[in-house]
Scaffold this motif. Structure first.
Motif, PDB file in Angstrom:
ATOM      1  N   SER A 118       0.824  -1.208   0.000  1.00  0.00           N
ATOM      2  CA  SER A 118       0.000   0.000   0.000  1.00  0.00           C
ATOM      3  C   SER A 118       0.855   1.253   0.000  1.00  0.00           C
ATOM      4  CB  SER A 118      -0.938   0.004   1.198  1.00  0.00           C
ATOM      5  OG  SER A 118      -1.834  -1.079   1.111  1.00  0.00           O
ATOM      6  N   GLN A 134      -6.491  11.875  -0.688  1.00  0.00           N
ATOM      7  CA  GLN A 134      -7.145  11.470   0.552  1.00  0.00           C
ATOM      8  C   GLN A 134      -7.454   9.983   0.590  1.00  0.00           C
ATOM      9  OE1 GLN A 134      -7.492  13.727   3.137  1.00  0.00           O
ATOM     10  NE2 GLN A 134      -6.182  14.799   1.694  1.00  0.00           N
ATOM     11  N   SER A 135      -7.835   9.438  -0.570  1.00  0.00           N
ATOM     12  CA  SER A 135      -8.128   8.008  -0.612  1.00  0.00           C
ATOM     13  C   SER A 135      -8.122   7.521  -2.049  1.00  0.00           C
ATOM     14  CB  SER A 135      -9.487   7.694   0.030  1.00  0.00           C
ATOM     15  OG  SER A 135     -10.543   8.193  -0.759  1.00  0.00           O
ATOM     16  N   THR A 159      -9.730   3.987  -4.278  1.00  0.00           N
ATOM     17  CA  THR A 159     -10.586   2.817  -4.212  1.00  0.00           C
ATOM     18  C   THR A 159     -10.282   1.913  -5.395  1.00  0.00           C
ATOM     19  OG1 THR A 159     -12.319   4.150  -3.195  1.00  0.00           O
ATOM     20  CG2 THR A 159     -12.985   2.033  -4.117  1.00  0.00           C
ATOM     21  N   ILE A 204      -9.642  -0.174  -0.269  1.00  0.00           N
ATOM     22  CA  ILE A 204      -9.551   1.280  -0.128  1.00  0.00           C
ATOM     23  C   ILE A 204      -8.301   1.589   0.675  1.00  0.00           C
ATOM     24  CG2 ILE A 204     -10.618   3.367   0.831  1.00  0.00           C
ATOM     25  CD1 ILE A 204     -12.840   0.489   0.090  1.00  0.00           C
ATOM     26  N   ALA A 231      -6.687   4.873   2.504  1.00  0.00           N
ATOM     27  CA  ALA A 231      -7.063   6.224   2.922  1.00  0.00           C
ATOM     28  C   ALA A 231      -5.969   6.832   3.793  1.00  0.00           C
ATOM     29  CB  ALA A 231      -8.373   6.185   3.695  1.00  0.00           C
ATOM     30  N   LEU A 270      -1.707   5.419   7.014  1.00  0.00           N
ATOM     31  CA  LEU A 270      -2.707   4.970   6.049  1.00  0.00           C
ATOM     32  C   LEU A 270      -3.618   3.964   6.715  1.00  0.00           C
ATOM     33  CD1 LEU A 270      -0.301   3.537   3.322  1.00  0.00           C
ATOM     34  CD2 LEU A 270      -1.210   5.823   3.289  1.00  0.00           C
ATOM     35  N   LEU A 326     -17.277   5.003   2.751  1.00  0.00           N
ATOM     36  CA  LEU A 326     -16.443   6.197   2.607  1.00  0.00           C
ATOM     37  C   LEU A 326     -16.796   7.259   3.649  1.00  0.00           C
ATOM     38  CD1 LEU A 326     -16.230   6.494  -1.285  1.00  0.00           C
ATOM     39  CD2 LEU A 326     -14.463   5.668   0.303  1.00  0.00           C
ATOM     40  N   LEU A 376     -15.414   5.939   6.912  1.00  0.00           N
ATOM     41  CA  LEU A 376     -13.958   5.959   6.829  1.00  0.00           C
ATOM     42  C   LEU A 376     -13.413   7.367   7.052  1.00  0.00           C
ATOM     43  CD1 LEU A 376     -11.284   4.574   6.244  1.00  0.00           C
ATOM     44  CD2 LEU A 376     -11.776   4.831   3.795  1.00  0.00           C
ATOM     45  N   LYS A 377     -14.068   8.359   6.472  1.00  0.00           N
ATOM     46  CA  LYS A 377     -13.625   9.744   6.677  1.00  0.00           C
ATOM     47  C   LYS A 377     -13.685  10.117   8.153  1.00  0.00           C
ATOM     48  CE  LYS A 377     -14.140  14.457   5.118  1.00  0.00           C
ATOM     49  NZ  LYS A 377     -14.739  15.363   4.145  1.00  0.00           N
ATOM     50  N   THR A 424     -10.746   8.321   9.961  1.00  0.00           N
ATOM     51  CA  THR A 424      -9.412   8.900   9.729  1.00  0.00           C
ATOM     52  C   THR A 424      -9.266  10.238  10.444  1.00  0.00           C
ATOM     53  OG1 THR A 424     -10.089   9.880   7.613  1.00  0.00           O
ATOM     54  CG2 THR A 424      -9.031   7.713   7.527  1.00  0.00           C
TER      55      THR A 424
END
Length: 144
Positions: free
Chosen positions: A64, A84-85, A87, A96, A98, A108, A123, A126-127, A130
Protein backbone atom coordinates in the motif's frame (compact mmCIF):
# COMPACT_ATOMS: atom_id res chain seq x y z
CA UNK A 1 27.86 21.01 18.00
CA UNK A 2 24.21 21.01 17.01
CA UNK A 3 21.33 19.43 18.84
CA UNK A 4 19.11 17.16 16.80
CA UNK A 5 15.56 16.42 17.80
CA UNK A 6 14.60 12.89 16.86
CA UNK A 7 10.98 12.04 16.35
CA UNK A 8 9.61 8.54 16.56
CA UNK A 9 8.20 7.05 13.38
CA UNK A 10 5.75 4.98 15.40
CA UNK A 11 2.94 6.60 17.38
CA UNK A 12 2.68 5.95 21.14
CA UNK A 13 1.20 2.67 22.40
CA UNK A 14 -1.80 4.59 23.80
CA UNK A 15 -2.57 5.73 20.26
CA UNK A 16 -2.34 2.16 18.92
CA UNK A 17 -4.84 0.95 21.54
CA UNK A 18 -7.24 3.77 20.68
CA UNK A 19 -6.77 3.12 16.94
CA UNK A 20 -7.71 -0.53 17.41
CA UNK A 21 -10.92 0.54 19.19
CA UNK A 22 -11.74 3.00 16.38
CA UNK A 23 -11.10 0.32 13.76
CA UNK A 24 -13.35 -2.13 15.65
CA UNK A 25 -16.08 0.51 15.69
CA UNK A 26 -15.65 1.13 11.93
CA UNK A 27 -15.94 -2.59 11.24
CA UNK A 28 -19.04 -2.81 13.44
CA UNK A 29 -20.72 0.12 11.72
CA UNK A 30 -20.13 -0.94 8.11
CA UNK A 31 -21.22 -4.37 6.92
CA UNK A 32 -18.85 -6.04 4.50
CA UNK A 33 -15.50 -4.87 5.85
CA UNK A 34 -13.14 -7.84 6.02
CA UNK A 35 -9.80 -6.35 7.08
CA UNK A 36 -8.47 -3.01 8.27
CA UNK A 37 -4.75 -2.36 8.59
CA UNK A 38 -3.28 0.83 10.03
CA UNK A 39 0.13 1.42 8.49
CA UNK A 40 2.84 4.04 8.54
CA UNK A 41 3.32 5.81 5.22
CA UNK A 42 6.71 4.12 4.92
CA UNK A 43 5.03 0.72 4.81
CA UNK A 44 5.03 -0.73 8.32
CA UNK A 45 1.96 -2.29 9.93
CA UNK A 46 1.01 -0.51 13.16
CA UNK A 47 -2.09 -2.55 13.99
CA UNK A 48 -4.80 -4.53 12.25
CA UNK A 49 -8.23 -5.98 12.81
CA UNK A 50 -9.08 -8.87 10.51
CA UNK A 51 -12.14 -11.06 10.02
CA UNK A 52 -10.09 -13.60 8.09
CA UNK A 53 -6.44 -14.56 8.12
CA UNK A 54 -5.99 -14.68 4.35
CA UNK A 55 -4.34 -11.24 4.37
CA UNK A 56 -0.89 -10.60 5.80
CA UNK A 57 -1.05 -7.12 7.29
CA UNK A 58 2.67 -6.46 7.02
CA UNK A 59 2.74 -7.29 3.30
CA UNK A 60 -0.39 -5.28 2.62
CA UNK A 61 1.08 -2.30 4.49
CA UNK A 62 4.27 -2.42 2.42
CA UNK A 63 2.45 -2.77 -0.91
CA UNK A 64 0.00 0.00 0.00
CA UNK A 65 2.87 2.35 0.75
CA UNK A 66 4.30 1.66 -2.71
CA UNK A 67 0.91 2.20 -4.34
CA UNK A 68 0.59 5.50 -2.50
CA UNK A 69 3.96 6.64 -3.87
CA UNK A 70 2.88 5.79 -7.44
CA UNK A 71 -0.46 7.55 -7.04
CA UNK A 72 1.24 10.65 -5.61
CA UNK A 73 3.55 10.74 -8.66
CA UNK A 74 0.53 10.38 -10.96
CA UNK A 75 -1.37 13.13 -9.15
CA UNK A 76 1.66 15.39 -9.42
CA UNK A 77 1.67 14.91 -13.17
CA UNK A 78 -1.95 16.05 -13.44
CA UNK A 79 -1.39 18.79 -10.84
CA UNK A 80 -3.73 17.38 -8.19
CA UNK A 81 -2.67 17.64 -4.55
CA UNK A 82 -3.58 16.01 -1.27
CA UNK A 83 -4.61 12.45 -2.11
CA UNK A 84 -7.15 11.47 0.55
CA UNK A 85 -8.13 8.01 -0.61
CA UNK A 86 -8.13 5.58 -3.48
CA UNK A 87 -10.59 2.82 -4.21
CA UNK A 88 -9.84 -0.34 -6.15
CA UNK A 89 -12.72 -2.51 -7.33
CA UNK A 90 -12.28 -6.16 -8.26
CA UNK A 91 -14.75 -8.87 -9.19
CA UNK A 92 -14.82 -10.22 -5.65
CA UNK A 93 -14.39 -7.12 -3.49
CA UNK A 94 -12.99 -3.68 -2.96
CA UNK A 95 -9.82 -2.26 -1.44
CA UNK A 96 -9.55 1.28 -0.13
CA UNK A 97 -6.39 3.06 0.93
CA UNK A 98 -7.06 6.22 2.92
CA UNK A 99 -4.75 8.83 4.38
CA UNK A 100 -4.71 9.60 8.08
CA UNK A 101 -3.63 13.23 7.90
CA UNK A 102 -1.54 13.59 11.01
CA UNK A 103 1.50 15.85 10.95
CA UNK A 104 3.16 13.88 13.76
CA UNK A 105 2.78 10.36 12.36
CA UNK A 106 1.40 10.24 8.80
CA UNK A 107 -0.45 6.95 8.37
CA UNK A 108 -2.71 4.97 6.05
CA UNK A 109 -5.76 2.85 6.63
CA UNK A 110 -5.99 -0.10 4.26
CA UNK A 111 -9.43 -1.67 4.05
CA UNK A 112 -10.57 -4.76 2.17
CA UNK A 113 -14.26 -5.48 1.76
CA UNK A 114 -16.72 -7.87 0.19
CA UNK A 115 -18.16 -6.88 -3.16
CA UNK A 116 -21.52 -6.11 -1.55
CA UNK A 117 -20.27 -3.31 0.72
CA UNK A 118 -22.16 -0.03 0.35
CA UNK A 119 -19.36 2.20 -0.86
CA UNK A 120 -20.95 5.53 0.10
CA UNK A 121 -21.62 4.30 3.63
CA UNK A 122 -18.06 2.99 3.90
CA UNK A 123 -16.44 6.20 2.61
CA UNK A 124 -18.49 8.33 5.00
CA UNK A 125 -17.57 6.16 8.01
CA UNK A 126 -13.96 5.96 6.83
CA UNK A 127 -13.63 9.74 6.68
CA UNK A 128 -14.89 10.03 10.25
CA UNK A 129 -12.47 7.31 11.38
CA UNK A 130 -9.41 8.90 9.73
CA UNK A 131 -10.28 12.29 11.22
CA UNK A 132 -10.68 10.70 14.65
CA UNK A 133 -7.30 8.96 14.35
CA UNK A 134 -5.57 12.18 13.29
CA UNK A 135 -7.11 13.98 16.27
CA UNK A 136 -6.00 11.22 18.69
CA UNK A 137 -2.47 11.40 17.35
CA UNK A 138 -2.42 15.18 17.69
CA UNK A 139 -3.71 15.03 21.27
CA UNK A 140 -1.20 12.37 22.36
CA UNK A 141 1.70 14.18 20.72
CA UNK A 142 1.14 17.44 22.57
CA UNK A 143 3.51 18.11 25.46
CA UNK A 144 1.88 17.57 28.84
Amino acid sequence: MSIQVKTKRVPPEAFIRQAEASIQQLMGNVAGIQNVILASTDGFELCSVQRNDQVQGSKLAAVSSSILALVQAFLGEIQFTGCQSMTLEAENGKAIIAAVNSTNHPMLLVITTSKSVLLGHLLHALKACTQELALYDQQLSQPQ
